[in-house]
Write an enzyme that holds these catalytic residues in place. Structure first.
Site, PDB file in Angstrom:
ATOM      1  N   HIS A   1       0.266  10.652   8.546  1.00 46.29           N
ATOM      2  CA  HIS A   1      -0.558   9.856   7.276  1.00 46.29           C
ATOM      3  C   HIS A   1      -1.514  11.389   7.011  1.00 46.29           C
ATOM      4  O   HIS A   1      -1.949  12.125   5.907  1.00 46.29           O
ATOM      5  CB  HIS A   1      -1.615   8.905   6.777  1.00 46.29           C
TER       6      HIS A   1
ATOM      7  N   LYS B   1     -10.799   2.642  12.623  1.00 45.22           N
ATOM      8  CA  LYS B   1     -10.456   1.912  12.556  1.00 45.22           C
ATOM      9  C   LYS B   1     -12.065   0.574  12.929  1.00 45.22           C
ATOM     10  O   LYS B   1     -13.217   1.111  13.567  1.00 45.22           O
ATOM     11  CB  LYS B   1      -9.488   0.360  13.554  1.00 45.22           C
TER      12      LYS B   1
ATOM     13  N   GLU C   1     -10.818   2.959   7.783  1.00 43.86           N
ATOM     14  CA  GLU C   1     -10.729   1.370   7.870  1.00 43.86           C
ATOM     15  C   GLU C   1     -11.850   0.733   8.270  1.00 43.86           C
ATOM     16  O   GLU C   1     -12.249   0.746   9.494  1.00 43.86           O
ATOM     17  CB  GLU C   1      -9.244   1.164   7.812  1.00 43.86           C
TER      18      GLU C   1
ATOM     19  N   ARG D   1      17.577 -12.570  10.862  1.00 40.57           N
ATOM     20  CA  ARG D   1      18.522 -13.578  12.520  1.00 40.57           C
ATOM     21  C   ARG D   1      18.333 -15.309  12.122  1.00 40.57           C
ATOM     22  O   ARG D   1      18.841 -15.952  12.495  1.00 40.57           O
ATOM     23  CB  ARG D   1      18.422 -12.989  14.162  1.00 40.57           C
TER      24      ARG D   1
ATOM     25  N   LYS E   1       1.590   7.344  -2.790  1.00 40.91           N
ATOM     26  CA  LYS E   1       0.206   6.720  -3.483  1.00 40.91           C
ATOM     27  C   LYS E   1       0.291   7.898  -5.066  1.00 40.91           C
ATOM     28  O   LYS E   1       0.101   8.713  -4.663  1.00 40.91           O
ATOM     29  CB  LYS E   1      -0.870   6.879  -2.460  1.00 40.91           C
TER      30      LYS E   1
ATOM     31  N   ASP F   1      -0.771   6.915  15.523  1.00 45.65           N
ATOM     32  CA  ASP F   1      -0.844   5.885  13.837  1.00 45.65           C
ATOM     33  C   ASP F   1      -1.210   6.519  12.661  1.00 45.65           C
ATOM     34  O   ASP F   1      -0.672   6.179  11.519  1.00 45.65           O
ATOM     35  CB  ASP F   1      -1.727   4.676  14.474  1.00 45.65           C
TER      36      ASP F   1
ATOM     37  N   HIS G   1       4.179   5.804   3.758  1.00 49.52           N
ATOM     38  CA  HIS G   1       4.055   5.763   2.757  1.00 49.52           C
ATOM     39  C   HIS G   1       2.367   5.934   1.406  1.00 49.52           C
ATOM     40  O   HIS G   1       2.416   5.978   0.805  1.00 49.52           O
ATOM     41  CB  HIS G   1       3.176   3.597   2.964  1.00 49.52           C
TER      42      HIS G   1
ATOM     43  N   LYS H   1       8.040   4.255  10.038  1.00 50.99           N
ATOM     44  CA  LYS H   1       7.462   4.682  11.050  1.00 50.99           C
ATOM     45  C   LYS H   1       7.198   3.154  12.221  1.00 50.99           C
ATOM     46  O   LYS H   1       7.378   2.452  11.748  1.00 50.99           O
ATOM     47  CB  LYS H   1       6.342   4.883  10.622  1.00 50.99           C
TER      48      LYS H   1
HETATM   49  C1  BG6 Z   1      -0.842   2.335   8.441  1.00 49.77           C
HETATM   50  C2  BG6 Z   1      -1.045   1.493   9.802  1.00 49.77           C
HETATM   51  O1  BG6 Z   1       0.823   3.798   8.464  1.00 49.77           O
HETATM   52  O2  BG6 Z   1      -1.291   2.371   7.383  1.00 49.77           O
HETATM   53  C3  BG6 Z   1      -2.057   1.343   9.793  1.00 49.77           C
HETATM   54  O3  BG6 Z   1      -0.129   1.823  10.408  1.00 49.77           O
HETATM   55  C4  BG6 Z   1      -2.970   1.377   8.716  1.00 49.77           C
HETATM   56  O4  BG6 Z   1      -3.071   1.001  11.274  1.00 49.77           O
HETATM   57  C5  BG6 Z   1      -2.518   1.395   6.976  1.00 49.77           C
HETATM   58  O5  BG6 Z   1      -4.106   0.098   8.126  1.00 49.77           O
HETATM   59  C6  BG6 Z   1      -3.046   2.217   5.925  1.00 49.77           C
HETATM   60  O6  BG6 Z   1      -2.112   2.345   4.850  1.00 49.77           O
HETATM   61  P1  BG6 Z   1      -3.766   1.531   3.259  1.00 49.77           P
HETATM   62  O7  BG6 Z   1      -2.637   1.893   2.587  1.00 49.77           O
HETATM   63  O8  BG6 Z   1      -3.898   0.724   3.299  1.00 49.77           O
HETATM   64  O9  BG6 Z   1      -4.302   3.358   3.335  1.00 49.77           O
END
Ligand code: BG6
Length: 491
Positions: free
Chosen positions: A241, A341, A217, A50, A183, A236, A179, A149
């Site tokens: 994942h 986290k 993380e 936009r 990997k 999340d 994603h 997502k």
């Molecule tokens: C994302 C989450 O899908 O994956 C994030 O929304 C998270 O909160 C991230 O930090 C982690 O991905 P990676 O590839 O850094 O392990």
């Protein structure tokens, strides 16, 4: 992994073309593929947004971002300029049907074998975008849509997205990204399990006592408070994942690498996950929320002090779950899933713990079997596989010591590792859906997490606090201790 081939020509259209995902991940990924000669001679990229950029302004903006996010060693002014020659930008408000004529016109000027629409936008825009694309006839069999997502907030909202998109696109045209599936290390799980006869006989309840899957993380929620507060770690990270990783560990060998064969096996695992009753949620799940602490020696704020977080928030930033799979291979083997986290380090790994020896002939005082053998599969950041077992300590006494055989991927394969989005985008271009989440997988994953969400919602006690820089609330260790186990790092 893919037997599919790159088409002679394709158009890749990014909705949300000025956003973070496109500028930091998707365009750099396509640049890498271009640089490595993995794209056909005439790819065509169209970014939509936009923002009122002209093409030069857009290119200037994405060039600056790409330089920040691509490793210096991979940067080449000449190759980037060549890549940008295939990239254009159009200002479009995705909610206004009349504006799609601009896109239709751009696509008509570059007729291609495949038209791919990557919806890097809020999920509330999935339905209008698909409807307006279809309104221009951009849902014919050579068209694909890619969804990122969050694919829903719960089962009902996820099903609504499926129905909205499904009104215009068939399942074989829909690519749902997780994603983690792109990997290299996750791909490697397939190679390890199904490329070797060695592990298969051991990969079952007879020999495995428990499986631990962790995605930890160091980072907090940063500037994503608005998104995270309404989401939490279960939605999340676990619904997508962690459950996908669990599928790769637990699935039966697929008949082939074909998309449907792989996904048929994954859905069976999800269908065998034991559903949670309310009392199970209380005894088999732990939710936590970080309070202030220190990461790598630096003080960090607690979740409630992060930007945009209400002081009475009950959103979880940590989850540990004891999952069980009711089938012949896995009955009775707990799969402990954990994510959080502000944990002490960034690490994603799978640990397969084997049973102790059935009859111990070595005295415990001689170091025997305090920790049974295990296989540690480190997915990131430093990918390795370690097999822990016992040997005799050199000397005149019969003393045992646990040691490990170690495969360090970076040391062994001195080649650049592809980023997840490079592989995923190439697979979308090739039309290979194996690494994308099928509708029934998505639905089943939501079905499994929903009772946890509901029970937490109605349980006023809220998440347990944990200090930033620790491995979560002590209840997480207790979850395993009640079964006689410990988390890998506690051994
Ligand atoms: C994302 C989450 O899908 O994956 C994030 O929304 C998270 O909160 C991230 O930090 C982690 O991905 P990676 O590839 O850094 O392990």
């Amino acid at each position: 992994m893919s037997p599919h081939s790159i088409p002679e020509s394709f158009n890749l259209v990014f909705f949300g073309g000025t956003g973070d995902l496109v500028t930091r991940k998707l365009l750099p990924a396509m640049y890498q593929c271009h640089k490595n000669g993995q794209l056909p001679g005439k790819p065509n990229f169209i970014s939509l947004g936009r923002h009122d950029y002209d093409r030069d302004q857009y290119l200037a903006m994405v060039t600056e971002k790409a330089k920040q996010f691509l490793p210096g060693a991979d940067w080449s002014d000449a190759v980037w300029a060549d890549f940008c020659a295939h990239l254009s930008y159009y200002r479009i408000d995705a909610e206004i049907p009349g504006e799609y004529a601009i896109l239709k016109n751009a696509l008509e000027q570059a007729p291609a074998e495949a038209n791919i629409f990557f919806l890097s936008v809020a999920p509330s825009l999935f339905a209008p975008i698909c409807t307006h694309l279809a309104g221009q006839g951009l849902n014919s069999p050579n068209c694909r849509v890619v969804l990122e997502k969050p694919l829903g907030y719960d089962l009902a909202s996820s099903n609504a997205i499926t129905a909205d998109v499904g009104r215009h696109y068939q399942e074989k045209q829909v690519y749902r990204i997780d994603h983690y599936l792109g990997k290299e290390s996750v791909q490697n799980l397939m190679a390890l399990r199904f490329g070797n006869a060695l592990f298969e006989p051991l990969w079952r309840r007879m020999w495995i006592s428990n499986v631990q899957i962790t995605i930890a993380e160091e980072v907090g929620i940063g500037t994503r408070g608005g998104f995270y507060e309404g989401t939490g770690a279960l939605r999340d990270m676990v619904q997508n994942h962690l459950l996908q990783l669990l599928c790769f560990v637990a699935m039966e060998p697929p008949a082939s690498l074909d998309s449907e064969a792989v996904r048929d096996e994954k859905i069976k695992v999800l269908q065998c996950l034991v559903p949670f009753a309310r009392e199970d949620v209380m005894s088999k799940t732990v939710r936590g929320q970080y309070r202030s602490g220190a990461i790598a020696g630096q003080p960090v704020a607690g979740y409630l002090d992060e930007q945009g977080i209400p002081p009475d928030s009950r959103t979880e930033t940590f989850v540990a779950i004891k999952a069980e799979i009711a089938n012949w291979r896995w009955a009775g083997v707990p799969f402990y899933l954990r994510t959080g986290k502000r944990l002490p380090e960034r690490v994603a790994e799978i640990v397969i713990n084997f049973h102790a020896v059935p009859h111990q002939i070595f005295p415990l005082s001689a170091g025997a079997s305090a920790t049974p053998c295990k296989l540690e599969i480190r997915l990131q950041p430093n990918e390795y596989i370690r097999l822990y077992f016992y040997v005799k300590t050199p000397g005149d006494k019969m003393e045992l010591q646990q040691v490990y055989l170690d495969l360090d991927f970076a040391a062994y394969f001195k080649v650049r590792r592809e980023e997840a989005y490079e592989r995923l985008l190439l697979d979308i271009i090739r039309g290979n859906q194996a690494l994308f989440v099928r509708q029934d997988e998505l639905e089943q994953a939501w079905r499994w997490v929903e009772p946890i969400l509901d029970t937490w919602e109605s349980d006023r006690s809220g998440p347990k606090q944990y200090t930033a820089g620790t491995w979560g609330p002590s209840a997480s260790s207790a979850l395993l201790l009640q079964d006689g186990f410990r988390w890998h790092e506690e051994d």
